[in-house]
Design a protein around this motif. Structure first.
Motif, PDB file in Angstrom:
ATOM      1  N   SER A 108      17.506   6.821   4.879  1.00 48.33           N
ATOM      2  CA  SER A 108      16.722   8.048   4.688  1.00 48.33           C
ATOM      3  C   SER A 108      15.245   7.717   4.534  1.00 48.33           C
ATOM      4  O   SER A 108      14.384   8.444   5.034  1.00 48.33           O
ATOM      5  CB  SER A 108      17.219   8.800   3.443  1.00 48.33           C
ATOM      6  N   TYR A 111      13.727   7.148   7.988  1.00 49.05           N
ATOM      7  CA  TYR A 111      13.482   8.412   8.686  1.00 49.05           C
ATOM      8  C   TYR A 111      12.258   9.118   8.096  1.00 49.05           C
ATOM      9  O   TYR A 111      11.456   9.721   8.806  1.00 49.05           O
ATOM     10  CB  TYR A 111      14.699   9.324   8.591  1.00 49.05           C
ATOM     11  N   LEU A 112      12.119   9.061   6.773  1.00 47.06           N
ATOM     12  CA  LEU A 112      10.982   9.686   6.108  1.00 47.06           C
ATOM     13  C   LEU A 112       9.680   9.005   6.517  1.00 47.06           C
ATOM     14  O   LEU A 112       8.675   9.670   6.783  1.00 47.06           O
ATOM     15  CB  LEU A 112      11.171   9.617   4.591  1.00 47.06           C
ATOM     16  N   SER A 115       8.952   9.959  10.336  1.00 48.07           N
ATOM     17  CA  SER A 115       8.509  11.337  10.533  1.00 48.07           C
ATOM     18  C   SER A 115       7.184  11.597   9.815  1.00 48.07           C
ATOM     19  O   SER A 115       6.336  12.330  10.319  1.00 48.07           O
ATOM     20  CB  SER A 115       9.578  12.316  10.038  1.00 48.07           C
ATOM     21  N   GLY A 116       6.990  10.993   8.639  1.00 46.13           N
ATOM     22  CA  GLY A 116       5.739  11.182   7.909  1.00 46.13           C
ATOM     23  C   GLY A 116       4.545  10.592   8.637  1.00 46.13           C
ATOM     24  O   GLY A 116       3.478  11.212   8.726  1.00 46.13           O
ATOM     25  N   SER A 178       4.648  16.845   5.133  1.00 47.05           N
ATOM     26  CA  SER A 178       5.885  16.634   4.389  1.00 47.05           C
ATOM     27  C   SER A 178       6.976  17.581   4.882  1.00 47.05           C
ATOM     28  O   SER A 178       8.168  17.296   4.740  1.00 47.05           O
ATOM     29  CB  SER A 178       5.655  16.847   2.889  1.00 47.05           C
ATOM     30  N   ALA A 181       8.515  15.753   7.666  1.00 45.48           N
ATOM     31  CA  ALA A 181       9.188  14.588   7.100  1.00 45.48           C
ATOM     32  C   ALA A 181      10.511  14.983   6.459  1.00 45.48           C
ATOM     33  O   ALA A 181      11.558  14.372   6.712  1.00 45.48           O
ATOM     34  CB  ALA A 181       8.278  13.916   6.072  1.00 45.48           C
ATOM     35  N   PHE A 182      10.464  16.023   5.624  1.00 46.56           N
ATOM     36  CA  PHE A 182      11.693  16.477   4.976  1.00 46.56           C
ATOM     37  C   PHE A 182      12.671  17.048   5.994  1.00 46.56           C
ATOM     38  O   PHE A 182      13.880  16.831   5.907  1.00 46.56           O
ATOM     39  CB  PHE A 182      11.370  17.529   3.918  1.00 46.56           C
ATOM     40  N   MET A 185      14.288  14.209   7.930  1.00 47.37           N
ATOM     41  CA  MET A 185      15.148  13.449   7.032  1.00 47.37           C
ATOM     42  C   MET A 185      16.450  14.220   6.797  1.00 47.37           C
ATOM     43  O   MET A 185      17.546  13.673   6.893  1.00 47.37           O
ATOM     44  CB  MET A 185      14.450  13.182   5.703  1.00 47.37           C
TER      45      MET A 185
END
Length: 281
Positions: A108, A111-112, A115-116, A178, A181-182, A185
């Motif tokens: 996780s 992935y964060l 993407s962040g 975020s 990102a979230f 995730m």
């Protein structure tokens, strides 16, 4: 088709992102008009805003075409944003996978991170487009000083505000990454959980698997992808939506005279409108 002829996954994701950005923008642009105007309103009865704003756009600005004002910067912004986002997101995931090799799947946190980082780079590159888009969507074509097109917006910002004007609202935009990102995730982990559920021993028929090896892995359906992407979007959006409101306030035409900074915008919204002010639109 052999693997040698297959397109790189990052290129496939980039094309998918560009296509998704164009299609979704064409479909939901009228709602974006209303949302942008709601985000800039003060002390308005929340339950009555959507129908009243829809009627006002139609009544005061002439025709249904008013619902597509600012479509060009919105199309450019969304297609470029999603294209860049998926390009960088795919490249970073590939780099992490190569780094780990056969040691295990991405976590996780990975992935964060992917993407962040992709979201931050995208926000910096595309903020000028969002400034023009926000201003065009928040005003009618005949309003004094309103931008008539994307190029007119670029010209006016250069003449009146300089380069700095293109980066108004950048701080909440970067903080707002975020959301992506979230979302990703949640999305990646939801996909993993769904695959595990579909392919758990209790869901398999041993006889079928023995006679048909291809049945050993059950793929996700289109309905699964639709449900999981929607659930991840709603979950992330409910947490990060206030950043959109603050960004919209900072990117309006007169923001420089209204707010001294992103922090000042947050404080003014809190004092004047309370908690619900951060969820307008």
């Amino acid at each position: 088709m052999s693997n040698n002829n297959a397109l790189p996954s990052s290129l496939v994701e980039t094309i998918a992102g560009l296509t998704a950005g164009v299609v979704t923008t064409l479909v939901v642009h009228p709602l974006d008009i209303i949302k942008t105007r709601l985000q800039g309103k003060y002390r308005f009865p929340l339950p009555q805003i959507p129908p009243q704003d829809a009627l006002a756009v139609s009544r005061n600005e002439g025709s249904i075409g008013a619902f597509y004002r600012g479509l060009t910067p919105n199309l450019v912004g969304n297609s470029v944003s999603w294209g860049l986002y998926f390009l960088w997101y795919g490249k970073i995931k590939e780099g992490l996978a190569e780094h780990y090799g056969s040691q295990g799947a991405l976590s996780s946190l990975d992935y964060l991170l992917a993407s962040g980082t992709a979201g931050t780079l995208t926000a910096i590159y595309t903020n000028p487009i969002w400034v023009i888009k926000t201003r065009m969507l928040s005003s009618g074509r005949s309003a004094p000083g309103a931008y008539q097109s994307l190029t007119d917006g670029i010209r006016q910002i250069i003449e009146t505000e300089g380069l700095k004007g293109f980066y108004r609202g950048l701080i909440p935009s970067v903080l707002g990454i975020s959301h992506g990102a979230f979302q990703f995730m949640f999305y990646e982990q939801l996909k993993n959980h769904r695959r595990q559920a579909l392919n758990s021993p209790h869901r398999h028929n041993a006889a079928t698997t023995a006679t048909d090896p291809s049945a050993a892995t059950i793929p996700l359906s289109n309905s699964d992808y639709l449900y999981l992407s929607g659930l991840s979007k709603i979950s992330a959006g409910s947490v990060t939506y206030p950043f959109q409101v603050v960004r919209a306030r900072l990117q309006t035409y007169d923001a420089g005279r209204t707010y001294a900074s992103a922090r000042d915008a947050v404080m003014q919204i809190w004092r004047q409108e309370g908690f619900l002010g951060f969820y307008k639109g």
